[in-house]
Write a protein that holds these residues in place. Sequence first.
Motif, PDB file in Angstrom:
ATOM      1  N   SER A   8      31.298  40.490  29.196  1.00 49.90           N
ATOM      2  CA  SER A   8      32.707  40.440  29.588  1.00 49.90           C
ATOM      3  C   SER A   8      33.080  41.642  30.443  1.00 49.90           C
ATOM      4  O   SER A   8      33.783  41.510  31.448  1.00 49.90           O
ATOM      5  CB  SER A   8      33.592  40.378  28.342  1.00 49.90           C
ATOM      6  N   GLN A 207      42.024  35.970  35.816  1.00 47.29           N
ATOM      7  CA  GLN A 207      42.485  35.829  34.438  1.00 47.29           C
ATOM      8  C   GLN A 207      41.536  36.539  33.472  1.00 47.29           C
ATOM      9  O   GLN A 207      41.976  37.164  32.501  1.00 47.29           O
ATOM     10  CB  GLN A 207      42.605  34.354  34.071  1.00 47.29           C
ATOM     11  N   HIS A 208      40.248  36.468  33.747  1.00 49.49           N
ATOM     12  CA  HIS A 208      39.276  37.178  32.910  1.00 49.49           C
ATOM     13  C   HIS A 208      39.513  38.682  32.979  1.00 49.49           C
ATOM     14  O   HIS A 208      39.494  39.369  31.949  1.00 49.49           O
ATOM     15  CB  HIS A 208      37.853  36.852  33.362  1.00 49.49           C
ATOM     16  N   ARG A 211      42.675  39.541  30.942  1.00 48.80           N
ATOM     17  CA  ARG A 211      42.458  39.496  29.498  1.00 48.80           C
ATOM     18  C   ARG A 211      41.578  40.643  29.031  1.00 48.80           C
ATOM     19  O   ARG A 211      41.774  41.192  27.943  1.00 48.80           O
ATOM     20  CB  ARG A 211      41.837  38.154  29.120  1.00 48.80           C
ATOM     21  N   HIS A 212      40.606  41.011  29.853  1.00 47.11           N
ATOM     22  CA  HIS A 212      39.734  42.132  29.494  1.00 47.11           C
ATOM     23  C   HIS A 212      40.539  43.423  29.363  1.00 47.11           C
ATOM     24  O   HIS A 212      40.219  44.279  28.530  1.00 47.11           O
ATOM     25  CB  HIS A 212      38.641  42.298  30.552  1.00 47.11           C
TER      26      HIS A 212
END
Length: 229
Positions: A8, A207-208, A211-212
Amino acid sequence: MPDLPSSSAWIALGVQHAVLARAMPAVRHDLAAPLSVMRMGTTVLKRRLADGELPPAQAVERVEQLETHLASLTDSARRLRHWDLQAPPASAPLRATAQLAQQWAQPLLALRGLAVELADGGDTLPDTPAAQHLLLCLLLGAVHLLAEAPAAPACIRIGPVPGQANALRVQAEGLAHRGLAHQGLAEQSLPAPQAQGMPPLDGAALQHLARHGGADLRWGDGWVEVTAP
């Protein structure tokens, strides 16, 4: 293959790199332009001083001009801290971060006929403090996401989200056109400005990244909303 614990973070780092690559031309210009002016100014100043033809008052004026360019260069160099991933996180008002995103995105996209503006000149943007590095990456990413859409917009506007003091909306408006009347042809929309050597950004990647970093990002046809953590 199972998801690795660090995957991630690596994906988020890759998205940040893609955003930085798109902002780098403006960053490079902000550093190179004052240096070029200062170099030319010091050459002229040195020659006129050597010839003894420059009165002291004019010499002081020239030095003050160089100091102005040096201050601009220093400010641009300090902005590089936004891309230092090892630096401690710093907060800034959403309005200031939106202004910085507009300043970095506008020069390159303007060459492609696309304007980047702040809603109401920035007066209606919230001053809520938020992590500037993350929000700056997300705003720049949102601007380029919309700019790289199949049909390039005429303008991308950064504005507030009604009822949310910690969120900003990036909105595409209109279509960029090129006039072909002199050729007897109808106007056609301009193709999307693609970043050379890179695939286009997509909403899922941004979006990743959001969120990270503990933020939230939503997107749809012609718009992106970013909520600061």
